[in-house]
Motif scaffolding. Structure first.
Motif: not given
Ligand code: 13P
Ligand code: SF4
Length: 314
Positions: A28, A30, A44-45, A118, A120, A135, A181, A204, A206, A220-221
């Motif tokens: 990811h 991050y 991203d996710s 979502y 997550n 996202s 966030h 973002h 969030e 999104s990222t």
């Molecule tokens: P993204 O899907 O935008 O990468 O976001 C995932 C996430 O955990 C953001 O905190």
């Protein structure tokens, strides 16, 4: 004369093990820079879910948090999915336990909610939903929700509020949030904007509403990459987790990327994302452990809303 064993080059050995085990490394945005630099794919996710579904490798090494690795298992169950640190969780996932959602839906059965989650969240929550969003596709998917049913959106109230603004669709929101966030405040972002008056701000979804309102772009990222590359200015304030800056710096090297500060720190780190390290990545590839898996009946129930998401986000 003693001959000491040569020191192990951990990066080289990860690449050796990756080949030996026929593994793919997905990371990811991050993750720490050293992990991103080793990965076969960074994203991203949404991008990671597609990559996990499509891969023909035997092993998926998921450098991210638990729900992301679990998603990889749900969409590609014949693969061995491993996560460098099994405790890498997510505050959003924790804010919506499956038993609480199940009880809420039972109490409100008369409402006949169309439940949108979502990504997550846990596999147990996914199994209770009609469709999943990330996202990157939330607006598109909510636009496709049945018009004649009320929507319950779980677990992120901030992403949910943003999607409501974007789509004009009213939704009942679960009261969850990302602990990273929500550390960004109107005050902390206004201060950095004042320091760089010509900068654009990308945030973002969030983030809380008061922060989003200060942003020029909310996305999104992965979409942040294209935004920064194409921005007509040098200075860009990036309001999300700090790992994103490594990816952006590589993709948009000519830009001055400024991490969004909180009231306490110059940037925001997700402690869960940062639990993965090169040493843990090496160990998990060597031992093919910890593995991420779930009971097959639950996996099947969680797969349906994820496949609908992949279909609807095309
Ligand atoms: P993204 O899907 O935008 O990468 O976001 C995932 C996430 O955990 C953001 O905190
Ligand atoms: Fe979860 Fe927030 Fe960390 Fe993303 S940044 S993984 S939403 S705790």
């Amino acid at each position: 004369m003693s001959t000491a064993a040569p020191a192990l080059d951990i990066t080289e050995d990860i690449l050796r093990l990756k080949k030996e085990k026929n593994a793919v490394i997905l990371a990811h945005n991050y993750q720490s820079g050293d992990i991103q630099d080793l990965a076969d794919y960074v994203g991203d996710s949404l991008g990671l879910a597609y990559k996990a579904k499509e891969t023909d490798a035997d092993v998926i090494v998921f450098c991210g948090v638990h729900f992301m690795a679990e998603t990889a298992h749900i969409v590609n169950p014949t693969k061995t999915v491993i996560l460098p640190d099994a405790d890498a969780g997510c505050s959003l996932e924790q804010s919506c336990p499956a038993d609480q959602l199940e009880a809420f839906l039972k109490e409100n059965a008369d409402k006949n909610y169309y439940v949108i989650a979502y990504i997550n969240c846990s596999g147990g929550v996914k199994a209770l939903c009609d469709v999943i969003v990330t996202s990157g596709n939330a607006v598109k998917i909510v636009e496709q929700a049945p018009a004649d049913r009320p929507i319950l959106f779980v677990p992120d109230e901030n992403l949910g509020a943003w999607v409501m603004e974007q789509t004009g669709r009213k939704m009942d929101l679960w009261k969850g949030n990302c602990y990273v966030h929500v550390e960004f405040t109107q005050n902390s972002i206004q201060k950095i904007k004042d320091e760089y008056p010509d900068a654009l701000v990308v945030a973002h979804p969030e983030c809380p509403t008061a922060v989003r309102l200060l942003a020029d772009e909310v996305c999104s990222t992965e979409k942040m990459v294209a935004y920064c590359k194409n921005a007509p200015v040098d200075n860009i304030i990036v309001v999300t987790e700090s790992g994103m800056l490594h990816r952006l710096q590589k993709e948009a090297p000519d830009k001055n990327l400024i991490p969004g500060p909180t009231d306490k720190c110059a940037c925001a780190d997700c402690r869960y994302m940062k639990m993965n390290t090169l040493a843990k990545l090496h160990a998990c590839l060597e031992n093919l452990s910890p593995q991420v898996t779930m009971p097959e009946d639950l996996r099947k129930r969680a797969e349906a809303p994820l496949l609908l998401m992949l279909e609807q986000s095309k």
